[in-house]
Design a protein around this motif. Sequence first.
Motif, PDB file in Angstrom:
ATOM      1  N   LEU A 123       0.824  -1.208   0.000  1.00  0.00           N
ATOM      2  CA  LEU A 123       0.000   0.000   0.000  1.00  0.00           C
ATOM      3  C   LEU A 123       0.859   1.260   0.000  1.00  0.00           C
ATOM      4  N   ARG A 124       2.009   1.221   0.688  1.00  0.00           N
ATOM      5  CA  ARG A 124       2.861   2.410   0.732  1.00  0.00           C
ATOM      6  C   ARG A 124       3.305   2.836  -0.668  1.00  0.00           C
ATOM      7  N   THR A 125       3.837   1.882  -1.425  1.00  0.00           N
ATOM      8  CA  THR A 125       4.324   2.223  -2.765  1.00  0.00           C
ATOM      9  C   THR A 125       3.171   2.709  -3.632  1.00  0.00           C
ATOM     10  N   LYS A 152       9.041   6.118   3.373  1.00  0.00           N
ATOM     11  CA  LYS A 152       9.680   4.806   3.348  1.00  0.00           C
ATOM     12  C   LYS A 152      10.936   4.856   4.213  1.00  0.00           C
ATOM     13  N   GLY A 153      10.872   4.223   5.376  1.00  0.00           N
ATOM     14  CA  GLY A 153      12.060   4.165   6.227  1.00  0.00           C
ATOM     15  C   GLY A 153      12.650   2.771   6.271  1.00  0.00           C
ATOM     16  N   CYS A 154      11.832   1.791   5.904  1.00  0.00           N
ATOM     17  CA  CYS A 154      12.319   0.414   5.860  1.00  0.00           C
ATOM     18  C   CYS A 154      11.445  -0.328   4.870  1.00  0.00           C
ATOM     19  N   ASP A 155      11.524  -1.614   4.864  1.00  0.00           N
ATOM     20  CA  ASP A 155      10.714  -2.396   3.941  1.00  0.00           C
ATOM     21  C   ASP A 155      10.031  -3.528   4.685  1.00  0.00           C
ATOM     22  N   GLY A 194       8.022  -3.151   7.979  1.00  0.00           N
ATOM     23  CA  GLY A 194       7.136  -2.881   9.112  1.00  0.00           C
ATOM     24  C   GLY A 194       7.861  -2.554  10.400  1.00  0.00           C
ATOM     25  N   ASP A 195       9.107  -2.117  10.309  1.00  0.00           N
ATOM     26  CA  ASP A 195       9.917  -1.926  11.516  1.00  0.00           C
ATOM     27  C   ASP A 195       9.950  -0.498  12.052  1.00  0.00           C
ATOM     28  N   CYS A 196       9.622   0.509  11.229  1.00  0.00           N
ATOM     29  CA  CYS A 196       9.918   1.883  11.659  1.00  0.00           C
ATOM     30  C   CYS A 196       8.692   2.770  11.857  1.00  0.00           C
ATOM     31  N   GLY A 197       7.602   2.477  11.219  1.00  0.00           N
ATOM     32  CA  GLY A 197       6.385   3.261  11.393  1.00  0.00           C
ATOM     33  C   GLY A 197       6.279   4.492  10.511  1.00  0.00           C
ATOM     34  N   ALA A 198       7.281   4.761   9.674  1.00  0.00           N
ATOM     35  CA  ALA A 198       7.255   5.986   8.861  1.00  0.00           C
ATOM     36  C   ALA A 198       6.136   5.970   7.824  1.00  0.00           C
ATOM     37  N   CYS A 199       5.609   4.802   7.528  1.00  0.00           N
ATOM     38  CA  CYS A 199       4.618   4.668   6.451  1.00  0.00           C
ATOM     39  C   CYS A 199       3.204   4.557   6.998  1.00  0.00           C
ATOM     40  N   VAL A 227      -2.168   1.270  10.124  1.00  0.00           N
ATOM     41  CA  VAL A 227      -1.405   0.113   9.626  1.00  0.00           C
ATOM     42  C   VAL A 227      -0.063   0.616   9.115  1.00  0.00           C
ATOM     43  N   HIS A 228       0.916  -0.265   9.130  1.00  0.00           N
ATOM     44  CA  HIS A 228       2.188   0.020   8.455  1.00  0.00           C
ATOM     45  C   HIS A 228       1.985  -0.338   6.986  1.00  0.00           C
ATOM     46  N   SER A 229       1.902   0.673   6.149  1.00  0.00           N
ATOM     47  CA  SER A 229       1.464   0.425   4.769  1.00  0.00           C
ATOM     48  C   SER A 229       2.521  -0.292   3.943  1.00  0.00           C
ATOM     49  N   CYS A 230       3.762  -0.385   4.438  1.00  0.00           N
ATOM     50  CA  CYS A 230       4.781  -1.098   3.672  1.00  0.00           C
ATOM     51  C   CYS A 230       4.600  -2.606   3.746  1.00  0.00           C
ATOM     52  N   VAL A 231       3.843  -3.079   4.726  1.00  0.00           N
ATOM     53  CA  VAL A 231       3.606  -4.520   4.813  1.00  0.00           C
ATOM     54  C   VAL A 231       2.111  -4.823   4.659  1.00  0.00           C
TER      55      VAL A 231
HETATM   56  S1  FES Z   1       8.424   2.006   6.065  1.00  0.00           S
HETATM   57 FE1  FES Z   1       9.161   1.265   7.947  1.00  0.00          FE
HETATM   58  S2  FES Z   1       7.365   0.395   8.832  1.00  0.00           S
HETATM   59 FE2  FES Z   1       6.795   0.823   6.821  1.00  0.00          FE
END
Ligand code: FES
Length: 886
Positions: free
Chosen positions: A18-20, A32-35, A37-42, A51-55
């Motif tokens: 969803l993030r992309t 995008k801080g990670c890929d 679900g670890d950082c919460g930036a998304c 939700v963490h949209s990267c996962v």
């Molecule tokens: S970009 Fe880090 S939790 Fe989604």
Amino acid sequence: MKVNGEPVPAEPRPGQCLRTFLREQGWFGVKKGCDAGDCGACTVYVDGVPVHSCVYPAVRARGREVTTIEGLASNHGASGGHPVQAAFLAAQGFQCGFCTPGMIMTAAALPDDQRPDLPRALKGSICRCTGYGAIEDAVRGTARLIQNEGVTSPIGQPLGAPAGQAVVTGAARFTLDLAPESGPEAGPVPEEHLPPAPPLHLKLVRAPHAHAWIRSVDTSAALRVPGVVAVFTYADSPARKFSSARHANPDDDPYDTLVLDRTVRFHGQRIAAVVAETVAAAEAGCALVSVDYEVLPAVTSPAAALAAGAPQLHPDLAPGNVCAAVDRVSGDPDAGFAAADVVYEQTFRAQRVQHVALETHATVGWLDAHGRLVLRTATQVPFLTRDELCRVFGREQDQVRVIAKRVGGGFGGKQEMLTEDVVALAVLRTGRPVQLEFTREEQFTAATTRHPMEVTVKVGAAGDGTLTGFALDVTADTGAYGNHGPGVLYHAVEEAVTAYRCPHKRVRARAVYTNTVPAGAFRGYGLSQTVFAVESAVDELARLLGFNPAEFRRRNLLREGDRPDNASGEPGDVSTASLGTGECLDLVEKALASGRGAAAEGLEGWRTGTGIAVALLDTIPPGGHPGRAKVAERPGGGYHAFVGTAEFGNGTATVHRQLAADVLGCQPSDVLVLPSDTDRSGHDTGAYGSTGIVVAGTATVRAARALADAIAARAASGSSDGKLLEAEGFCDGLSRSVSAAVQGFRVAVCPGTGEVRILQSVQAVDAGTVLNPVQLRGQVEGGVAQALGAALFEEVRVSAAGVVTTRALREYHVPVLADVPRTEVLFCSSTADPYGPHGAKPMSEAPFNPVAPALANALRDATGVRFTSLPLRRDVVYCALNSSSL
Ligand code: FES
Ligand code: FES
């Protein structure tokens, strides 16, 4: 799906997160801080649920309502912004601002019953800059900005960052947020900062060996992948070698790097660049690039690299794998140790850590209408990057333009050219816009780290507490390439040794090439490693002599007016014209004795202790750091400040407008500080060496003064042709002084588990005149938090085969709110620098350096054990306390 109330006509691609998808639709507040679900930036909401949209698979959002930071306020029904956005502004709960949209989305969704336990509620949200104090204040509704009605000068005022509104609403544009900007901070030329067409995507094939020779590369299968446009290998690389490190004098670093090299020197080195219409096609192409390697023996430790007959990494440049060396003696150290009543000698080790700026390395490049190469990139050094690209690619300076938009954290890591060169190659060869964004895994495996160091300290003192001999022996692992290897080494042994008066000193140091991921510039520039060793050794020596460690330091510290060891004595070289270390020491001692901080109640069986450490930092790198600024009248009123230094959360933009407004007699909000752009501002060496305020700020003051004079002359003449006035200012950065930071901790240690609990953390700093207390406090809090991570648990682990095994945030452990205590920040009031603007000294790197030794000293006080290796993980502490029973 609907996003922020608007139907989205596009369909997600199979497997797309969803993030992309949201970013492709232009919702750039989703970061995008990670890929993983670890950082919460998304963080976004799907049907109101964060939700963490990267996962989160984009397809699962079909038929649902998605809310991003851009829609938070209207979703809440508030016209003037969501209350949490307002609270983040009032508390200045951000620095670079890259984590802020996700942090606000998470905080705004917290139910009331979770607010009392913020460490738990925010456990999935990482901020690398702030140290969480300001974020916690924001969530709890505690303001840090104070309205100062009637104040005539902005100097010393707790003013907010000019980009604050844009940051908290998700409108701030970072490197790859390729959308026009709006709002009062957008500046006059934002459309020139965008590529003329959607960019191609570049992905890198990386080496599976620590040391190898490439016999051949077959790109034919990769080129057949639909969407792949080009594949570049060593055969396409410019032949000119460079260093990825950027310094005012490029000769400071060894020229040992090629855009694409035929020799592999570390596991993860780039081998080929695949350029394609989509990220997926570029990745598919990478998987099909076939490389025939001749594997060579590798050396993955300095000891192995220095051994007789060791494989050579750069035989022509560095025989014996020695990248740089220092050998210096003053007085007669052997006589000094012979005269001592007590001598203490110990070897200490500081590990490899990563910057973990939340924004990864990223560059997008294109050719403008005149065929000029334009790069929009996450860099601390836009001008030096431009200059080196011109050298490598044989172009004139006016044929390359480098723009730094808002940068999502640097900490020294972005004083490197790690993406710009290969993007430039791809743009020049394809003629099309190209972008490269490192994954979080690439940040760990192929970007730079802090130099791991082994440091042996020998100190001797007479019974009256006077140091008589001081020797330092340092081995730094610079990895496969020598970027910053010499500079870090020289700096590491300067202030750590200079901090104490002693007539007899010896320094021996070397930086060694190994077949491991390259080390580079890192906050503190080598000092955090040596200060850990020196401050631990000095502390131990004091105890052996029966002295209070603070008192022992006070007797021996470098004082105002002393000549630092590394000073040439030439006018303009480093001097202690002002130095408040003693006052900082007093402030920390008093704070630790005050009873403030947490009590050790309920910790039966735990051992408690206190520790302090001192760190000095020379302001400005030696040899000058030229910076230019331009201040111009703005159509419609107010001023533009064109400043070459980059803003990456260090607060320079905030202070620059205070400085300019003070001179021009206007409100700070009347001054618009524009992003660094090599076309728009005069040359600035860059945002490193803690120069953003003392050098670039001085240039801004001088430009503002010249403009004020021109305005006054125009008024005196009574004539105006309607033309807007502008003026330039210059600072050579040659005059430099010393800033100081003293850290104190009170800790409790559980012998049964090895857990270390910080009951009190206090840091006092000599930053000269405090230009903005909120901004300065934020720098100190952030520095302490980042340093606590490096002291307690962070480590980039490298296997014996040279493979980085910590490849994701969850394997590395960046501190979250639950890991970071509140730090009381105190300012020295007795100093004003003769060089910095209004007497200010820099304070972005210094707060990091005394943290690890202060913690180790507190552990020593609590347990009697001298810890000599970082990090001080729970298992390490447990084993040290229970070694007899293991
Ligand atoms: S970009 Fe880090 S939790 Fe989604
Ligand atoms: S402000 Fe949080 S990562 Fe920079």
